[in-house]
Design a protein around this motif. Structure first.
Motif: not given
Length: 73
Positions: A2-7, A11
């Motif tokens: 899974t890709a890290d969600p964009a900040p 944030e």
């Protein structure tokens, strides 16, 4: 995988705030360190001058104590 969600906007703003505070703290710490260096350099110079003065005084004392009096006194 899974890709890290964009900040999020919040944030990113918090990251900018934290890094700005860290940068300002580093600037202050550097200024304090530079002031301390100047203080220590002055102390080193004064100690060196005092050492030279003491050495000259010792050499003068030795010269006086070991001088040969041509009149035999």
């Amino acid at each position: 995988m899974t890709a890290d969600p964009a900040p999020t906007f919040n944030e990113l703003c918090e990251r900018v705030r934290q890094t700005r505070h860290a940068h300002i703290a580093a600037i202050r710490a550097r200024g304090t360190a530079e002031d301390k260096i100047k203080e220590l350099e002055a102390a080193e110079k004064a100690a060196s001058e005092a050492e030279s003065d003491a050495m000259y005084a010792l050499e003068d004392f030795i010269d006086r104590e070991t001088a040969i009096n041509p009149q035999g006194e």
